[in-house]
Design a protein around this motif. Structure first.
Motif, PDB file in Angstrom:
ATOM      1  N   PRO A   1      14.189 -40.972 -12.668  1.00 42.06           N
ATOM      2  CA  PRO A   1      15.210 -39.776 -12.601  1.00 42.06           C
ATOM      3  C   PRO A   1      15.414 -39.342 -11.015  1.00 42.06           C
ATOM      4  CG  PRO A   1      12.885 -39.433 -13.654  1.00 42.06           C
ATOM      5  CD  PRO A   1      12.801 -40.747 -12.788  1.00 42.06           C
ATOM      6  N   VAL A   2      16.694 -39.076 -10.817  1.00 42.75           N
ATOM      7  CA  VAL A   2      17.249 -38.899  -9.417  1.00 42.75           C
ATOM      8  C   VAL A   2      17.515 -37.274  -9.202  1.00 42.75           C
ATOM      9  CG1 VAL A   2      19.051 -39.467  -7.652  1.00 42.75           C
ATOM     10  CG2 VAL A   2      18.223 -41.270  -9.298  1.00 42.75           C
ATOM     11  N   CYS A   3      16.901 -36.979  -8.270  1.00 38.22           N
ATOM     12  CA  CYS A   3      17.258 -35.426  -8.039  1.00 38.22           C
ATOM     13  C   CYS A   3      17.223 -35.274  -6.461  1.00 38.22           C
ATOM     14  CB  CYS A   3      15.976 -34.382  -8.536  1.00 38.22           C
ATOM     15  SG  CYS A   3      14.311 -34.935  -7.773  1.00 38.22           S
ATOM     16  N   LYS A   4      17.562 -33.873  -6.231  1.00 37.04           N
ATOM     17  CA  LYS A   4      17.651 -33.843  -4.518  1.00 37.04           C
ATOM     18  C   LYS A   4      16.523 -34.003  -3.925  1.00 37.04           C
ATOM     19  CE  LYS A   4      20.119 -30.084  -2.180  1.00 37.04           C
ATOM     20  NZ  LYS A   4      21.048 -28.750  -2.301  1.00 37.04           N
ATOM     21  N   LYS A   5      15.218 -34.118  -4.596  1.00 42.45           N
ATOM     22  CA  LYS A   5      14.198 -34.021  -3.599  1.00 42.45           C
ATOM     23  C   LYS A   5      13.857 -35.452  -3.449  1.00 42.45           C
ATOM     24  CE  LYS A   5      12.575 -29.782  -3.166  1.00 42.45           C
ATOM     25  NZ  LYS A   5      12.465 -28.878  -1.845  1.00 42.45           N
TER      26      LYS A   5
ATOM     27  N   LEU B   1      29.808 -29.252 -12.369  1.00 40.76           N
ATOM     28  CA  LEU B   1      31.209 -28.775 -12.173  1.00 40.76           C
ATOM     29  C   LEU B   1      31.129 -27.197 -11.741  1.00 40.76           C
ATOM     30  CD1 LEU B   1      33.168 -30.476 -15.011  1.00 40.76           C
ATOM     31  CD2 LEU B   1      33.219 -30.929 -12.529  1.00 40.76           C
ATOM     32  N   ASN B   2      30.132 -26.440 -12.293  1.00 46.84           N
ATOM     33  CA  ASN B   2      30.153 -24.971 -11.752  1.00 46.84           C
ATOM     34  C   ASN B   2      29.594 -24.909 -10.737  1.00 46.84           C
ATOM     35  OD1 ASN B   2      30.760 -24.366 -14.463  1.00 46.84           O
ATOM     36  ND2 ASN B   2      28.542 -24.139 -15.150  1.00 46.84           N
ATOM     37  N   GLN B   3      28.786 -25.831  -9.961  1.00 47.42           N
ATOM     38  CA  GLN B   3      28.243 -25.934  -8.625  1.00 47.42           C
ATOM     39  C   GLN B   3      29.085 -26.333  -7.429  1.00 47.42           C
ATOM     40  OE1 GLN B   3      25.264 -24.771  -8.100  1.00 47.42           O
ATOM     41  NE2 GLN B   3      25.025 -25.518  -5.747  1.00 47.42           N
TER      42      GLN B   3
ATOM     43  N   ASP C   1      20.152 -33.914 -11.426  1.00 48.77           N
ATOM     44  CA  ASP C   1      19.932 -32.559 -10.748  1.00 48.77           C
ATOM     45  C   ASP C   1      21.483 -32.335 -10.385  1.00 48.77           C
ATOM     46  OD1 ASP C   1      19.645 -30.374  -8.967  1.00 48.77           O
ATOM     47  OD2 ASP C   1      18.166 -31.637  -7.688  1.00 48.77           O
ATOM     48  N   PRO C   2      21.949 -31.243 -11.022  1.00 49.98           N
ATOM     49  CA  PRO C   2      23.450 -30.809 -11.018  1.00 49.98           C
ATOM     50  C   PRO C   2      23.241 -29.997  -9.493  1.00 49.98           C
ATOM     51  CG  PRO C   2      22.375 -29.177 -12.238  1.00 49.98           C
ATOM     52  CD  PRO C   2      21.333 -30.262 -12.230  1.00 49.98           C
ATOM     53  N   ASN C   3      22.403 -30.032  -8.541  1.00 46.94           N
ATOM     54  CA  ASN C   3      22.352 -29.395  -7.369  1.00 46.94           C
ATOM     55  C   ASN C   3      22.593 -30.262  -6.203  1.00 46.94           C
ATOM     56  OD1 ASN C   3      22.347 -26.565  -8.211  1.00 46.94           O
ATOM     57  ND2 ASN C   3      20.265 -26.969  -8.611  1.00 46.94           N
ATOM     58  N   LEU C   4      22.615 -31.642  -6.687  1.00 45.43           N
ATOM     59  CA  LEU C   4      22.593 -32.815  -5.888  1.00 45.43           C
ATOM     60  C   LEU C   4      24.154 -33.348  -5.733  1.00 45.43           C
ATOM     61  CD1 LEU C   4      21.696 -34.970  -3.920  1.00 45.43           C
ATOM     62  CD2 LEU C   4      20.681 -36.121  -5.985  1.00 45.43           C
TER      63      LEU C   4
ATOM     64  N   ILE D   1      36.156 -43.343 -22.830  1.00 47.87           N
ATOM     65  CA  ILE D   1      34.883 -43.613 -23.125  1.00 47.87           C
ATOM     66  C   ILE D   1      33.717 -43.002 -21.938  1.00 47.87           C
ATOM     67  CG2 ILE D   1      35.457 -46.020 -23.949  1.00 47.87           C
ATOM     68  CD1 ILE D   1      35.500 -47.203 -20.940  1.00 47.87           C
ATOM     69  N   CYS D   2      34.313 -42.421 -21.021  1.00 45.70           N
ATOM     70  CA  CYS D   2      33.432 -41.658 -20.208  1.00 45.70           C
ATOM     71  C   CYS D   2      32.964 -40.253 -20.683  1.00 45.70           C
ATOM     72  CB  CYS D   2      34.141 -41.357 -18.803  1.00 45.70           C
ATOM     73  SG  CYS D   2      33.161 -40.517 -17.743  1.00 45.70           S
ATOM     74  N   PRO D   3      31.906 -39.778 -20.500  1.00 47.65           N
ATOM     75  CA  PRO D   3      31.413 -38.623 -21.265  1.00 47.65           C
ATOM     76  C   PRO D   3      31.737 -37.347 -20.557  1.00 47.65           C
ATOM     77  CG  PRO D   3      29.400 -39.790 -20.467  1.00 47.65           C
ATOM     78  CD  PRO D   3      30.564 -40.718 -20.253  1.00 47.65           C
ATOM     79  N   GLY D   4      32.426 -37.716 -19.050  1.00 52.90           N
ATOM     80  CA  GLY D   4      32.775 -36.710 -18.382  1.00 52.90           C
ATOM     81  C   GLY D   4      31.690 -36.253 -17.337  1.00 52.90           C
ATOM     82  N   VAL D   5      31.721 -35.090 -16.920  1.00 46.08           N
ATOM     83  CA  VAL D   5      30.861 -34.483 -15.678  1.00 46.08           C
ATOM     84  C   VAL D   5      29.782 -33.284 -16.376  1.00 46.08           C
ATOM     85  CG1 VAL D   5      30.511 -33.659 -13.373  1.00 46.08           C
ATOM     86  CG2 VAL D   5      32.706 -35.164 -14.082  1.00 46.08           C
TER      87      VAL D   5
END
Length: 284
Positions: free
Chosen positions: A147-151, A259-261, A177-180, A250-254
């Motif tokens: 699981p990939v995140c900012k840390k 997107l909010n960030q 991580d939506p903040n990454l 075929i792409c689920p999007g973002v």
């Protein structure tokens, strides 16, 4: 790509991972009868058990046996792998007929991994679990889920190398991580992908918009098993640039929080791609 029936075994877990969707939820578990009823065969001949942490259930051996008796050819356990540091636990599960394992790894060292799991000694137990799996002489198949995140994104290559050294058969890089920022993350994803390929270990990504994966399109996990709304509780949406992209169908999007960030200015629609027809065939 194989399609698994996914059966939830409860929220209870011995890690307290910072990015876990189930972390704050009710720790209650479905009872044995509920699970065996869910095991009634449909079209799938493969089943995956997930949580929480499935190995905490005292009736796990019985659940695996019930799956086998229901005719499932492949039984997969999605786990943090800590319980497998005890060879007797692993032996019991393997003897029950489970040979497919998906192990989560948050870091290549105890400081990082234990910080993200919020659980001291969890790294070394997972490492011992992987070692015991590697040494187990059976027809096993091991996924490593990162699981990939900012840390931890700068540690991706080290985690990939750790998995390769333990003889894993497949690696999954899951964007958590939506903040990454994808701009910061993608160079590490591409390096990790090339290292994995050079070592003949198949690697897939999850949660990445198709448009940012140019050059490594065959490694987009959603091409093979589509967007998983059973285990992935995140909400994805399209933005204005998706309308003219060849991947829109075929792409689920973002992820909505991303997107909010960051907004949508970093994305560009793909007008054509030499892999498009092959990707569509694989996605069907």
């Amino acid at each position: 790509m194989l399609q698994y029936k996914k059966i939830f075994l409860g929220n209870q877990c011995d890690n307290k991972c910072l990015y876990c969707s189930y972390r704050q939820k009710d720790p209650s578990q479905p009872d044995f009868k509920t699970i065996t009823t869910a095991l009634n065969r449909g079209e799938e001949d493969s089943v995956a058990f997930y949580g929480g942490e499935p190995t905490l259930r005292s009736d796990l051996s019985g659940i695996i046996l019930a799956a086998r008796q229901n005719g499932y050819r492949r039984i997969k356990l999605i786990t943090n792998g800590r319980a497998f540091s005890d060879n007797q636990v692993l032996l019991q599960i393997v003897n029950g007929g489970c040979y497919l394992f998906e192990i989560k790894l948050w870091g290549s060292n105890p400081d990082l991994h234990d910080y993200l799991t919020q659980t001291p000694e969890s790294f070394w137990q997972t490492m011992q679990g992987l070692a015991n799996l590697q040494n187990r002489s059976c027809d096993k198949f091991i996924w490593l889920r990162i699981p990939v995140c900012k840390k931890n994104y700068t540690d991706i290559v080290n985690m990939i190398t750790t998995g390769i050294n333990f003889g894993v058969h497949r690696i999954i890089l899951s964007f958590q991580d939506p903040n990454l920022s994808l701009k910061n993350l993608l160079p590490h994803i591409k390096i990790a992908t090339h290292i994995s390929i050079l070592n003949r270990v198949w690697i897939l990504t999850e949660g990445f918009p198709f448009c940012v994966m140019q050059g490594i399109e065959p490694h987009i996990g959603e091409i093979y098993y589509r967007h998983d709304t059973t285990m992935n509780l995140k909400t994805y949406r399209y933005h204005k640039y998706c309308q003219n992209c060849v991947y829109k169908e075929i792409c689920p999007g973002v992820e909505g929080e991303y997107l909010n960030q960051f907004g949508d200015r970093e994305f560009s629609p793909i007008k054509e791609n030499k892999y498009l027809q092959d990707i569509r065939v694989l996605h069907e």
